[in-house]
Enzyme design. Structure first.
Site, PDB file in Angstrom:
ATOM      1  N   HIS A  53       0.835  -1.118   0.018  1.00 27.66           N
ATOM      2  CA  HIS A  53      -0.078  -0.057   0.038  1.00 27.66           C
ATOM      3  C   HIS A  53       0.832   1.242  -0.033  1.00 27.66           C
ATOM      4  CE1 HIS A  53      -3.180  -2.950   0.894  1.00 27.66           C
ATOM      5  NE2 HIS A  53      -2.386  -3.302   1.801  1.00 27.66           N
ATOM      6  N   GLU A  79       6.119  10.900  -1.319  1.00 29.12           N
ATOM      7  CA  GLU A  79       5.163  12.078  -0.663  1.00 29.12           C
ATOM      8  C   GLU A  79       4.068  12.409  -1.739  1.00 29.12           C
ATOM      9  OE1 GLU A  79       5.186  13.884   1.798  1.00 29.12           O
ATOM     10  OE2 GLU A  79       7.284  13.509   2.767  1.00 29.12           O
ATOM     11  N   PHE A 133      -8.857   8.655  -8.520  1.00 25.91           N
ATOM     12  CA  PHE A 133      -8.244   7.625  -7.830  1.00 25.91           C
ATOM     13  C   PHE A 133      -8.974   6.603  -7.303  1.00 25.91           C
ATOM     14  CE2 PHE A 133      -8.256   9.748  -3.906  1.00 25.91           C
ATOM     15  CZ  PHE A 133      -7.880  11.171  -4.029  1.00 25.91           C
TER      16      PHE A 133
HETATM   17  P1  TGC Z   1      -9.565  10.307   1.545  1.00 27.48           P
HETATM   18  O1  TGC Z   1     -10.733   9.627   1.586  1.00 27.48           O
HETATM   19  O2  TGC Z   1      -9.429  11.477   0.232  1.00 27.48           O
HETATM   20  O3  TGC Z   1      -8.934  11.113   2.929  1.00 27.48           O
HETATM   21  C1  TGC Z   1      -9.175  10.462   4.076  1.00 27.48           C
HETATM   22  C2  TGC Z   1      -9.017  11.615   5.199  1.00 27.48           C
HETATM   23  O4  TGC Z   1      -7.830  12.251   5.303  1.00 27.48           O
HETATM   24  C3  TGC Z   1      -8.360  13.545   4.941  1.00 27.48           C
HETATM   25  N1  TGC Z   1      -7.372  13.900   3.838  1.00 27.48           N
HETATM   26  C4  TGC Z   1      -6.437  15.110   4.364  1.00 27.48           C
HETATM   27  N2  TGC Z   1      -6.286  15.718   5.508  1.00 27.48           N
HETATM   28  C5  TGC Z   1      -5.422  16.882   5.545  1.00 27.48           C
HETATM   29  N3  TGC Z   1      -4.350  17.028   4.415  1.00 27.48           N
HETATM   30  C6  TGC Z   1      -4.549  16.032   3.509  1.00 27.48           C
HETATM   31  N4  TGC Z   1      -3.551  16.562   2.340  1.00 27.48           N
HETATM   32  C7  TGC Z   1      -5.492  15.271   3.259  1.00 27.48           C
HETATM   33  N5  TGC Z   1      -5.739  14.404   2.215  1.00 27.48           N
HETATM   34  C8  TGC Z   1      -6.820  13.612   2.779  1.00 27.48           C
HETATM   35  C9  TGC Z   1      -9.660  13.345   4.166  1.00 27.48           C
HETATM   36  O5  TGC Z   1     -10.301  14.874   4.377  1.00 27.48           O
HETATM   37  C10 TGC Z   1     -10.194  12.645   5.240  1.00 27.48           C
HETATM   38  O6  TGC Z   1     -10.584  13.071   6.518  1.00 27.48           O
HETATM   39  P2  TGC Z   1     -11.664  12.533   7.176  1.00 27.48           P
HETATM   40  O7  TGC Z   1     -11.796  13.235   8.406  1.00 27.48           O
HETATM   41  O8  TGC Z   1     -12.958  12.848   6.312  1.00 27.48           O
HETATM   42  O9  TGC Z   1     -11.536  11.071   7.369  1.00 27.48           O
HETATM   43  O10 TGC Z   1      -8.242   9.519   1.358  1.00 27.48           O
HETATM   44  P3  TGC Z   1      -8.188   8.348   0.186  1.00 27.48           P
HETATM   45  O11 TGC Z   1      -8.035   6.992   0.854  1.00 27.48           O
HETATM   46  O12 TGC Z   1      -8.965   8.258  -0.905  1.00 27.48           O
HETATM   47  O13 TGC Z   1      -6.614   8.630  -0.269  1.00 27.48           O
HETATM   48  C11 TGC Z   1      -6.457   9.720  -0.884  1.00 27.48           C
HETATM   49  C12 TGC Z   1      -4.826  10.339  -0.559  1.00 27.48           C
HETATM   50  C13 TGC Z   1      -5.183  11.725  -0.560  1.00 27.48           C
HETATM   51  C14 TGC Z   1      -4.414   9.596   0.579  1.00 27.48           C
HETATM   52  C15 TGC Z   1      -3.871   9.778  -1.943  1.00 27.48           C
HETATM   53  O14 TGC Z   1      -4.558  10.478  -2.826  1.00 27.48           O
HETATM   54  C16 TGC Z   1      -2.590  10.149  -1.481  1.00 27.48           C
HETATM   55  O15 TGC Z   1      -2.130  11.450  -1.120  1.00 27.48           O
HETATM   56  N6  TGC Z   1      -1.594   9.332  -1.726  1.00 27.48           N
HETATM   57  C17 TGC Z   1      -0.283   9.671  -1.524  1.00 27.48           C
HETATM   58  C18 TGC Z   1       0.402   8.737  -0.494  1.00 27.48           C
HETATM   59  C19 TGC Z   1       1.778   9.455   0.031  1.00 27.48           C
HETATM   60  O16 TGC Z   1       1.879  10.678  -0.238  1.00 27.48           O
HETATM   61  N7  TGC Z   1       2.484   8.889   0.752  1.00 27.48           N
HETATM   62  C20 TGC Z   1       3.692   9.507   1.324  1.00 27.48           C
HETATM   63  C21 TGC Z   1       4.458   8.491   2.360  1.00 27.48           C
HETATM   64  S1  TGC Z   1       5.515   9.292   3.462  1.00 27.48           S
HETATM   65  C22 TGC Z   1       6.802   9.712   2.362  1.00 27.48           C
HETATM   66  O17 TGC Z   1       6.991   9.385   1.091  1.00 27.48           O
HETATM   67  C23 TGC Z   1       7.737  10.479   2.756  1.00 27.48           C
HETATM   68  S2  TGC Z   1       9.339  10.597   1.824  1.00 27.48           S
HETATM   69  C24 TGC Z   1      10.127  11.669   2.749  1.00 27.48           C
HETATM   70  C25 TGC Z   1      11.412  12.052   2.196  1.00 27.48           C
HETATM   71  O18 TGC Z   1      12.556  11.271   2.239  1.00 27.48           O
HETATM   72  O19 TGC Z   1      11.528  13.202   2.243  1.00 27.48           O
HETATM   73  P1  FAD Z   2       2.143   2.553  -6.208  1.00 22.06           P
HETATM   74  O1  FAD Z   2       1.206   3.392  -5.310  1.00 22.06           O
HETATM   75  O2  FAD Z   2       2.099   1.211  -6.371  1.00 22.06           O
HETATM   76  O3  FAD Z   2       2.171   3.265  -7.665  1.00 22.06           O
HETATM   77  C1  FAD Z   2       2.741   2.786  -8.837  1.00 22.06           C
HETATM   78  C2  FAD Z   2       2.288   3.623  -9.823  1.00 22.06           C
HETATM   79  O4  FAD Z   2       0.969   3.483 -10.001  1.00 22.06           O
HETATM   80  C3  FAD Z   2       2.412   5.264  -9.817  1.00 22.06           C
HETATM   81  O5  FAD Z   2       3.124   5.581 -11.119  1.00 22.06           O
HETATM   82  C4  FAD Z   2       1.301   5.917  -9.472  1.00 22.06           C
HETATM   83  O6  FAD Z   2       1.313   6.965  -9.694  1.00 22.06           O
HETATM   84  C5  FAD Z   2       0.184   4.869 -10.213  1.00 22.06           C
HETATM   85  N1  FAD Z   2      -1.122   4.809  -9.436  1.00 22.06           N
HETATM   86  C6  FAD Z   2      -1.457   4.359  -8.274  1.00 22.06           C
HETATM   87  N2  FAD Z   2      -2.762   4.449  -7.926  1.00 22.06           N
HETATM   88  C7  FAD Z   2      -3.048   5.092  -9.123  1.00 22.06           C
HETATM   89  C8  FAD Z   2      -4.284   5.871  -9.324  1.00 22.06           C
HETATM   90  N3  FAD Z   2      -5.469   5.742  -8.394  1.00 22.06           N
HETATM   91  N4  FAD Z   2      -4.436   6.310 -10.372  1.00 22.06           N
HETATM   92  C9  FAD Z   2      -3.517   6.700 -11.282  1.00 22.06           C
HETATM   93  N5  FAD Z   2      -2.378   6.120 -11.097  1.00 22.06           N
HETATM   94  C10 FAD Z   2      -2.166   5.448  -9.913  1.00 22.06           C
HETATM   95  N6  FAD Z   2       7.103   6.267   2.490  1.00 22.06           N
HETATM   96  C11 FAD Z   2       6.883   6.375   4.030  1.00 22.06           C
HETATM   97  O7  FAD Z   2       5.988   6.055   4.429  1.00 22.06           O
HETATM   98  N7  FAD Z   2       7.744   7.065   4.682  1.00 22.06           N
HETATM   99  C12 FAD Z   2       9.457   7.539   4.071  1.00 22.06           C
HETATM  100  O8  FAD Z   2       9.795   7.930   4.779  1.00 22.06           O
HETATM  101  C13 FAD Z   2       9.601   7.255   2.747  1.00 22.06           C
HETATM  102  N8  FAD Z   2      10.378   7.508   2.012  1.00 22.06           N
HETATM  103  C14 FAD Z   2      10.806   7.070   0.910  1.00 22.06           C
HETATM  104  C15 FAD Z   2      12.215   7.235   0.198  1.00 22.06           C
HETATM  105  C16 FAD Z   2      12.288   6.674  -0.930  1.00 22.06           C
HETATM  106  C17 FAD Z   2      13.724   6.804  -1.560  1.00 22.06           C
HETATM  107  C18 FAD Z   2      11.271   6.345  -1.751  1.00 22.06           C
HETATM  108  C19 FAD Z   2      11.388   5.774  -3.254  1.00 22.06           C
HETATM  109  C20 FAD Z   2       9.959   6.074  -1.348  1.00 22.06           C
HETATM  110  C21 FAD Z   2       9.858   6.688   0.065  1.00 22.06           C
HETATM  111  N9  FAD Z   2       8.474   6.350   0.555  1.00 22.06           N
HETATM  112  C22 FAD Z   2       8.247   6.633   2.115  1.00 22.06           C
HETATM  113  C23 FAD Z   2       7.525   5.586  -0.121  1.00 22.06           C
HETATM  114  C24 FAD Z   2       6.573   6.581  -0.959  1.00 22.06           C
HETATM  115  O9  FAD Z   2       5.632   7.441  -0.448  1.00 22.06           O
HETATM  116  C25 FAD Z   2       5.798   5.608  -1.967  1.00 22.06           C
HETATM  117  O10 FAD Z   2       6.944   5.130  -2.874  1.00 22.06           O
HETATM  118  C26 FAD Z   2       4.871   6.438  -2.908  1.00 22.06           C
HETATM  119  O11 FAD Z   2       3.629   7.021  -1.905  1.00 22.06           O
HETATM  120  C27 FAD Z   2       4.413   5.566  -3.892  1.00 22.06           C
HETATM  121  O12 FAD Z   2       3.800   4.388  -3.501  1.00 22.06           O
HETATM  122  P2  FAD Z   2       4.265   3.022  -4.194  1.00 22.06           P
HETATM  123  O13 FAD Z   2       5.658   3.053  -4.599  1.00 22.06           O
HETATM  124  O14 FAD Z   2       3.728   1.837  -3.657  1.00 22.06           O
HETATM  125  O15 FAD Z   2       3.691   3.238  -5.593  1.00 22.06           O
END
Ligand code: TGC
Ligand code: FAD
Length: 393
Positions: free
Chosen positions: A143, A371, A391
């Site tokens: 996920h 992110e 999505f």
């Molecule tokens: P959805 O149903 O839209 O929302 C669930 C609840 O979350 C609230 N919400 C937010 N609140 C504040 N800020 C935001 N940006 C928010 N986005 C959503 C929403 O209002 C709702 O709240 P409630 O109270 O109604 O329950 O959620 P969904 O399941 O449909 O998912 C959509 C979403 C937005 C999660 C997805 O589009 C998304 O953003 N996916 C990306 C995941 C992601 O960014 N992962 C990052 C992992 S951390 C990382 O990558 C660190 S790298 C760090 C580094 O090395 O620099």
């Molecule tokens: P997936 O979700 O499997 O996506 C694969 C492809 O499918 C992507 O191109 C995506 O855009 C596409 N896709 C997925 N869903 C849809 C949709 N609904 N519609 C259209 N296209 C879609 N996470 C943390 O929690 N903490 C961290 O500190 C952290 N650090 C990281 C550091 C590195 C170096 C990297 C590479 C990743 C890190 N991450 C971290 C994870 C990062 O947040 C995820 O890799 C990112 O959110 C994408 O998830 P995934 O790699 O599983 O790709």
């Protein structure tokens, strides 16, 4: 050519919009990056090694949790200062900015915003000093873009919670002293908890062989019947909104940070193009090279204006998550395109480790994915425009 204009382009005089305090912290981080990061970063990246000494030094600079109040060890600075710090760190390398933004936005911010007074006092000062390193566990092996489907779970065992599951691709995990982890409770609600190194059943295996962010330690967080004391649950948040609020802060920092990487690539290409001669002329004199350079500067300038405005909205506490998504998506893509174009300006030298461009380019391939991927951020903008979540199935 004026060296400052080449290295730190400010075509629309945005400097004039910054406070004296903002410029002071920016310049001190810039100076630290020049002295302590640039001379060694290629070596760390080549060796795929994490420059651990930098965390303490960033703590001394006030670059960790700069927006956290001073009573908890933060620097009490504004959002513009936070962004400028991220920009200067990423001019050095995205790995360093990653470590700092995880520590600030994804570890210190949730403890500050959702934690108890005891948690704030216990964790924040040591994190601000860089004495402790934090990580943030949201993504799981199955996920990534859809964190709401996470499988990690806590079960109430009376005196403590039992945590099972795993997190994947976690920045700083192999070196972290503690992790802010998101897991579902028995009611299916997402909860935040602080998992500390040394807790039985908690391990952090490293992910090796990355071609990107090679100077950053990335790994897993694995939980096998880990006993989490109840005082380690973040009491003031429930639901996916918790981790998403942390991401708002981190995505904002990234949208600033990548401008530093883009400027470093642009400056390298510009300097090289005036020195390198082909057909008896500097390659900077060819129209096609000038087109590349002019477009790079235009895109950097647009990104600077976008993020400056977002910074003012963040300071007023009125920036929306969708506005942050737009800036993260635009600015990271801008930086990646500039890295690719700059590399071409250098010809074969562009792939050489003697220049920073290829390192930035490979780093930015992660930044455009983590992110929230480039496409997910586009769909967040699409949702904001239409009200329809494309999505979701
Ligand atoms: P959805 O149903 O839209 O929302 C669930 C609840 O979350 C609230 N919400 C937010 N609140 C504040 N800020 C935001 N940006 C928010 N986005 C959503 C929403 O209002 C709702 O709240 P409630 O109270 O109604 O329950 O959620 P969904 O399941 O449909 O998912 C959509 C979403 C937005 C999660 C997805 O589009 C998304 O953003 N996916 C990306 C995941 C992601 O960014 N992962 C990052 C992992 S951390 C990382 O990558 C660190 S790298 C760090 C580094 O090395 O620099
Ligand atoms: P997936 O979700 O499997 O996506 C694969 C492809 O499918 C992507 O191109 C995506 O855009 C596409 N896709 C997925 N869903 C849809 C949709 N609904 N519609 C259209 N296209 C879609 N996470 C943390 O929690 N903490 C961290 O500190 C952290 N650090 C990281 C550091 C590195 C170096 C990297 C590479 C990743 C890190 N991450 C971290 C994870 C990062 O947040 C995820 O890799 C990112 O959110 C994408 O998830 P995934 O790699 O599983 O790709």
């Amino acid at each position: 050519m004026n060296k400052q204009i080449v290295l730190h382009p400010d075509y629309y005089q945005i400097d004039a919009l910054l406070s004296a305090e903002n410029k002071l912290i920016r310049n001190s981080v810039r100076d630290w990056v020049d002295r302590r990061v640039k001379p060694v970063i290629d070596d760390y990246a080549h060796r795929h090694a994490n420059p651990e000494f930098m965390m303490r030094e960033m703590g001394e600079l006030g670059a960790l949790g700069p927006f956290i109040p001073t009573k908890y060890g933060g620097a009490g600075l504004d959002q513009m200062a936070y962004g400028l710090i991220m920009q200067e760190l990423e001019r050095g390398d995205s790995s360093i900015r990653s470590s700092a933004s995880v520590q600030s936005s994804l570890v210190m911010y949730p403890i500050f915003a959702f934690g108890s007074e005891e948690q704030k006092q216990k964790f924040l000062p040591k994190l601000a000093a860089g004495e402790w390193v934090g990580s943030f566990g949201l993504t799981e092996p199955n996920h990534g873009s859809d964190p709401g489907s996470m499988e990690s779970k806590i079960v109430d065992k009376g005196d403590y919670f039992e945590l099972n599951g795993s997190k994947m691709w976690i920045t700083n995990s192999p070196v972290c002293d503690l992790a802010v982890v998101w897991a579902k409770d028995e009611a299916g609600k997402v909860r935040g908890l602080v998992v500390e190194r040394g807790m039985d059943g908690f391990t952090t295996p490293e992910i090796h062989q990355k071609w990107s962010l090679r100077a950053s330690a990335t790994g897993e967080l694995v939980f096998d019947n880990v006993k989490i004391p109840k005082e380690n649950i973040l009491p003031n948040i429930k639901g996916l909104k918790g981790p998403m609020m942390c991401l708002n802060s981190a995505r904002y920092g990234i949208a600033w940070g990548v401008i530093g990487a883009a400027e470093d690539c642009y400056a390298t290409a510009l300097q090289y193009s005036v020195e390198r001669k082909q057909f008896n002329k500097a390659i900077a004199s060819f129209q096609l090279t000038q087109k590349k350079l002019a477009e790079m500067l235009t895109e950097i300038t647009k990104a600077q204006l976008l993020i400056w405005r977002l910074g003012t909205l963040r300071n007023e506490n009125t920036a929306t998550p969708a506005q942050i998504s737009m800036a993260k998506r635009n600015n990271v893509n801008m930086a990646l395109q500039i890295a690719r174009e700059s590399r071409q300006v250098l010809g074969a030298m562009g792939i050489s480790g003697d220049f920073p461009i290829m390192r930035h380019m490979m780093n930015l391939e992660s930044v455009i994915t983590y992110e929230g991927t480039h496409d997910i951020h586009m769909l967040i903008t699409g949702l904001d425009i239409t009200g329809i979540a494309a999505f979701k199935g």
